[in-house]
Design a protein around this motif. Structure first.
Motif, mmCIF file in Angstrom:
data_model
loop_
_atom_site.group_PDB
_atom_site.id
_atom_site.type_symbol
_atom_site.label_atom_id
_atom_site.label_comp_id
_atom_site.label_asym_id
_atom_site.label_seq_id
_atom_site.Cartn_x
_atom_site.Cartn_y
_atom_site.Cartn_z
ATOM 1 N N CYS A 1 41.851 31.144 28.961
ATOM 2 C CA CYS A 1 41.594 31.078 27.622
ATOM 3 C C CYS A 1 40.883 30.086 27.619
ATOM 4 C CB CYS A 1 42.612 30.850 26.866
ATOM 5 S SG CYS A 1 44.116 32.529 26.002
ATOM 6 N N GLY A 2 40.550 28.822 28.823
ATOM 7 C CA GLY A 2 39.677 28.000 28.794
ATOM 8 C C GLY A 2 39.780 26.933 28.234
ATOM 9 N N PHE A 3 41.195 26.756 28.771
ATOM 10 C CA PHE A 3 42.087 25.610 28.664
ATOM 11 C C PHE A 3 41.533 24.824 29.659
ATOM 12 C CE2 PHE A 3 43.822 26.490 25.178
ATOM 13 C CZ PHE A 3 43.602 25.806 24.034
ATOM 14 N N GLN A 4 41.631 23.340 30.007
ATOM 15 C CA GLN A 4 40.973 22.510 31.568
ATOM 16 C C GLN A 4 42.299 21.037 31.355
ATOM 17 O OE1 GLN A 4 37.248 21.072 31.789
ATOM 18 N NE2 GLN A 4 36.081 23.326 31.896
ATOM 19 N N ASP A 5 42.783 21.602 32.742
ATOM 20 C CA ASP A 5 43.657 20.069 32.434
ATOM 21 C C ASP A 5 43.097 18.785 32.615
ATOM 22 O OD1 ASP A 5 45.153 21.572 33.532
ATOM 23 O OD2 ASP A 5 45.017 21.370 35.196
ATOM 24 N N SER B 1 61.206 13.463 30.874
ATOM 25 C CA SER B 1 62.443 13.800 30.697
ATOM 26 C C SER B 1 62.564 14.691 32.646
ATOM 27 C CB SER B 1 62.910 14.363 29.569
ATOM 28 O OG SER B 1 63.350 13.817 28.404
ATOM 29 N N SER B 2 62.069 14.593 33.420
ATOM 30 C CA SER B 2 61.702 15.799 34.381
ATOM 31 C C SER B 2 61.575 16.813 34.557
ATOM 32 C CB SER B 2 63.299 15.607 35.192
ATOM 33 O OG SER B 2 63.903 16.632 34.528
ATOM 34 N N VAL B 3 60.987 16.634 33.226
ATOM 35 C CA VAL B 3 59.480 17.939 33.133
ATOM 36 C C VAL B 3 58.747 18.399 33.533
ATOM 37 C CG1 VAL B 3 60.127 20.527 31.763
ATOM 38 C CG2 VAL B 3 61.353 18.703 32.155
ATOM 39 N N PRO B 4 58.021 19.418 34.367
ATOM 40 C CA PRO B 4 56.696 18.469 34.586
ATOM 41 C C PRO B 4 55.905 19.624 33.439
ATOM 42 C CG PRO B 4 57.015 20.450 36.242
ATOM 43 C CD PRO B 4 58.526 19.461 35.598
ATOM 44 N N ILE B 5 54.932 18.468 33.204
ATOM 45 C CA ILE B 5 53.992 19.306 32.016
ATOM 46 C C ILE B 5 52.260 18.813 32.012
ATOM 47 C CG2 ILE B 5 55.384 19.058 29.872
ATOM 48 C CD1 ILE B 5 54.521 16.576 29.286
ATOM 49 N N ILE B 6 51.448 19.555 31.424
ATOM 50 C CA ILE B 6 49.700 19.580 32.205
ATOM 51 C C ILE B 6 48.986 19.553 30.381
ATOM 52 C CG2 ILE B 6 48.151 20.334 32.828
ATOM 53 C CD1 ILE B 6 49.633 22.829 33.972
ATOM 54 N N LEU B 7 48.436 17.523 30.341
ATOM 55 C CA LEU B 7 47.495 17.850 29.146
ATOM 56 C C LEU B 7 46.838 18.326 29.263
ATOM 57 C CD1 LEU B 7 47.547 16.259 26.560
ATOM 58 C CD2 LEU B 7 46.269 14.107 27.843
ATOM 59 N N MET B 8 45.869 19.274 28.205
ATOM 60 C CA MET B 8 44.968 20.447 28.707
ATOM 61 C C MET B 8 44.566 20.310 27.280
ATOM 62 S SD MET B 8 46.462 23.660 30.512
ATOM 63 C CE MET B 8 45.863 23.900 31.445
ATOM 64 N N GLN B 9 42.750 20.822 27.073
ATOM 65 C CA GLN B 9 41.989 20.893 26.358
ATOM 66 C C GLN B 9 41.046 22.021 26.151
ATOM 67 O OE1 GLN B 9 39.421 16.796 24.741
ATOM 68 N NE2 GLN B 9 41.550 15.763 24.242
ATOM 69 N N LYS B 10 40.290 22.358 24.807
ATOM 70 C CA LYS B 10 39.521 22.876 24.640
ATOM 71 C C LYS B 10 38.283 22.698 23.901
ATOM 72 C CE LYS B 10 38.300 27.723 24.466
ATOM 73 N NZ LYS B 10 38.991 29.258 23.799
ATOM 74 N N ILE B 11 37.289 23.458 24.361
ATOM 75 C CA ILE B 11 36.212 22.547 23.347
ATOM 76 C C ILE B 11 36.585 23.948 22.595
ATOM 77 C CG2 ILE B 11 33.841 22.365 22.902
ATOM 78 C CD1 ILE B 11 33.930 20.324 25.631
#
Length: 181
Positions: A154-158, A165-175
């Motif tokens: 949907c166009g989001f980029q890392d 809390s041991s959980v991998p997550i990814i901050l993403m943005q979209k213009i």
């Protein structure tokens, strides 16, 4: 030919939906992350993920339904809290400045019985349009590993890969283009 979304409807969530939303969220966290997280990480996910009722109170949380059953839910926020639920430590109710800060996509969940039917895309489209109408030109979200393929499509980029809390997550943005441009 009928649209694949024709049988689905959407509406804004109310406080009366909280019990049903909690069931969907619990099922999504428990089932949809199995291919991406260890059992311990799934348990930890429940500590950092969930419903923030501020989204409901702000009128920015959507429900996608089919024949009265909740297929998915998710929303956006004009507030600074990046992710989490009512008891999360990182809550920040400060209003964002749409000229300089991104709106936050929050608490996106699809019931396991409805995956791969466009539910996430429908919610993202509703969120993007609402944020655009309020003058935001960027969206930001914190993704699970399970959600990342949808957001990339949907166009989001890392922006950053993190762990909470041991959980991998990814901050993403979209213009996005603000309304009127």
């Amino acid at each position: 030919m009928a649209s694949p979304h024709e049988a689905f409807t959407h509406r804004t969530a109310t406080r009366g939906d909280i019990a049903a939303l909690s069931t969907v969220i619990d099922a999504a966290i428990g089932e949809l992350q199995k291919s991406f997280l260890t059992p311990g990480q799934i348990i930890a996910s429940r500590q950092i993920m969930g419903l923030d009722t501020r989204l409901i109170d702000d009128g920015t949380y959507f429900i996608i339904e089919r024949h009265g059953a909740i297929a998915g839910c998710g929303g956006w926020s004009r507030r600074a809290t990046p992710y989490g639920h009512n008891a999360s430590a990182n809550r920040d109710d400060r209003l964002l400045d749409p000229r300089t800060e991104p709106a936050k996509i929050r608490a996106m969940y699809t019931h396991p019985a409805y995956v791969r039917r466009g539910i996430g895309r429908m919610i993202l489209a509703l969120c993007e349009e609402a944020a655009r109408k309020e003058g935001f030109s960027r969206l930001e979200l914190t993704s699970t590993l399970a959600g990342a393929p949808l957001y990339h499509a949907c166009g989001f980029q890392d922006v950053a890969r993190l762990t909470d809390s041991s959980v991998p997550i990814i901050l993403m943005q979209k213009i996005i283009e603000p309304k009127g441009f």
